[in-house]
Write a protein that holds these residues in place. Structure first.
Motif, mmCIF file in Angstrom:
data_model
loop_
_atom_site.group_PDB
_atom_site.id
_atom_site.type_symbol
_atom_site.label_atom_id
_atom_site.label_comp_id
_atom_site.label_asym_id
_atom_site.label_seq_id
_atom_site.Cartn_x
_atom_site.Cartn_y
_atom_site.Cartn_z
ATOM 1 N N LEU A 120 0.829 -1.198 0.000
ATOM 2 C CA LEU A 120 0.000 0.000 0.000
ATOM 3 C C LEU A 120 0.869 1.255 0.000
ATOM 4 O O LEU A 120 1.875 1.341 0.716
ATOM 5 N N ASP A 121 0.508 2.218 -0.830
ATOM 6 C CA ASP A 121 1.229 3.487 -0.914
ATOM 7 C C ASP A 121 0.744 4.368 0.244
ATOM 8 O O ASP A 121 -0.212 5.128 0.111
ATOM 9 N N TRP A 122 1.437 4.278 1.381
ATOM 10 C CA TRP A 122 1.009 4.995 2.572
ATOM 11 C C TRP A 122 1.083 6.513 2.424
ATOM 12 O O TRP A 122 0.179 7.220 2.900
ATOM 13 N N PRO A 123 2.126 7.063 1.774
ATOM 14 C CA PRO A 123 2.125 8.519 1.551
ATOM 15 C C PRO A 123 0.921 8.981 0.736
ATOM 16 O O PRO A 123 0.335 10.031 1.022
ATOM 17 N N LEU A 124 0.534 8.186 -0.281
ATOM 18 C CA LEU A 124 -0.628 8.543 -1.089
ATOM 19 C C LEU A 124 -1.900 8.473 -0.264
ATOM 20 O O LEU A 124 -2.770 9.364 -0.357
ATOM 21 N N ALA A 125 -2.021 7.422 0.551
ATOM 22 C CA ALA A 125 -3.203 7.288 1.409
ATOM 23 C C ALA A 125 -3.299 8.475 2.375
ATOM 24 O O ALA A 125 -4.389 9.011 2.606
ATOM 25 N N THR A 126 -2.144 8.892 2.916
ATOM 26 C CA THR A 126 -2.124 10.039 3.822
ATOM 27 C C THR A 126 -2.543 11.312 3.111
ATOM 28 O O THR A 126 -3.321 12.113 3.642
ATOM 29 N N ALA A 127 -2.036 11.514 1.885
ATOM 30 C CA ALA A 127 -2.384 12.706 1.103
ATOM 31 C C ALA A 127 -3.879 12.726 0.783
ATOM 32 O O ALA A 127 -4.536 13.772 0.866
ATOM 33 N N LEU A 128 -4.418 11.569 0.406
ATOM 34 C CA LEU A 128 -5.840 11.479 0.078
ATOM 35 C C LEU A 128 -6.717 11.805 1.284
ATOM 36 O O LEU A 128 -7.711 12.530 1.165
ATOM 37 N N ILE A 129 -6.335 11.281 2.436
ATOM 38 C CA ILE A 129 -7.105 11.556 3.650
ATOM 39 C C ILE A 129 -7.003 13.032 4.027
ATOM 40 O O ILE A 129 -7.998 13.670 4.381
ATOM 41 N N PHE A 130 -5.803 13.588 3.892
ATOM 42 C CA PHE A 130 -5.581 14.977 4.291
ATOM 43 C C PHE A 130 -6.451 15.956 3.506
ATOM 44 O O PHE A 130 -7.015 16.906 4.079
ATOM 45 N N VAL A 131 -6.573 15.749 2.191
ATOM 46 C CA VAL A 131 -7.310 16.721 1.367
ATOM 47 C C VAL A 131 -8.823 16.592 1.515
ATOM 48 O O VAL A 131 -9.560 17.392 0.931
ATOM 49 N N THR A 132 -9.284 15.616 2.286
ATOM 50 C CA THR A 132 -10.733 15.478 2.476
ATOM 51 C C THR A 132 -11.163 16.259 3.727
ATOM 52 O O THR A 132 -11.136 17.480 3.731
ATOM 53 N N PHE A 133 -11.543 15.573 4.759
ATOM 54 C CA PHE A 133 -12.098 16.243 5.935
ATOM 55 C C PHE A 133 -11.072 17.008 6.767
ATOM 56 O O PHE A 133 -11.397 18.083 7.294
#
Length: 233
Positions: A120-133
């Motif tokens: 799993l691309d953890w940096p990408l997952a973090t970026a995706l979560i950050f730009v949401t709520f």
């Protein structure tokens, strides 16, 4: 992966393409007594077998059909407990996907699941979560002093602005990852066109400034998240 893809395709065909709206209405009204519930389950079994095209996989198709019956039946009886019908719908679909995943990788399920998380691309997952709520909450705090000074003379959908911001930040992040910076400009232009009439009719300078600041801040947070991701991946 091919097995899971075929099972997913069979699910999409059976649950969406080949399920008429009258079946759904009849199932909601009659629940376990609905004949269309059993037609629906049988249809899933047949579509799965056709796509797998191997009689030795009959047990997988049967497990999927039986689990589909149980999950759908549970949804039919629990849906009235929810204010929003979308909640049981998404829970239902998530459970179906779990069953498909287990059926596709049952021979090495623990190993495959562990490998999936390791890749799993953890940096990408973090970026995706950050730009949401999280980004929406940060913007709300930064714009809190300004929002109290804005007088709205029109009604809008609840939390519409928040969700529009989330979607636009996800698009910006995607464009940055794909190295399509020019698309961000097009997105800003498109949003400006949609907002132009509202701002023109309101003739409210404070509202115009507030929307402009909010838009730039929203895009800025998404750009920061995208740049950080590109440099740490």
């Amino acid at each position: 992966m091919v097995m899971f893809t075929k099972l997913l395709l069979a699910h999409l065909i059976g649950d969406f393409l080949l399920q008429p709206n009258r079946w759904v209405i009849h199932k909601e009204a009659n629940r376990a007594a609905s004949k269309y519930l059993y037609y629906h389950v049988l249809l899933h079994f047949l579509v799965t077998m056709i796509l797998l095209w191997d009689l030795s996989y009959w047990n997988i198709a049967l497990v999927i059909a039986v689990s589909h019956y149980v999950i759908d039946l549970a949804k039919l009886y629990t849906t009235p407990l929810f204010k929003l019908k979308s909640i049981p719908f998404f829970i239902d679909q998530a459970l179906h996907l779990v069953v498909l995943y287990v059926c596709a990788y049952y021979e090495n399920l623990p190993e495959h699941t562990i490998a999936l998380f390791e890749k799993l691309d953890w940096p990408l997952a973090t970026a995706l979560i950050f730009v949401t709520f999280p980004a929406a909450i940060i913007m709300g705090k930064l714009l809190e002093a300004m929002s109290d000074k804005i007088e709205l003379d029109h009604k809008s959908l609840p939390n519409a602005g928040k969700y529009i911001g989330i979607i636009e930040r996800l698009f910006v992040l995607m464009f940055i990852i794909l190295d399509r910076w020019e698309a961000i400009g097009l997105l800003i232009a498109a949003k400006s066109v949609f907002r132009f009439n509202d701002l023109k009719e309101s003739n409210n300078r404070k509202l115009t400034e507030y929307i402009l600041i909010g838009t730039l801040l929203s895009f800025g947070l998404a750009i920061i998240a995208g740049v950080v991701y590109i440099n740490v991946r």
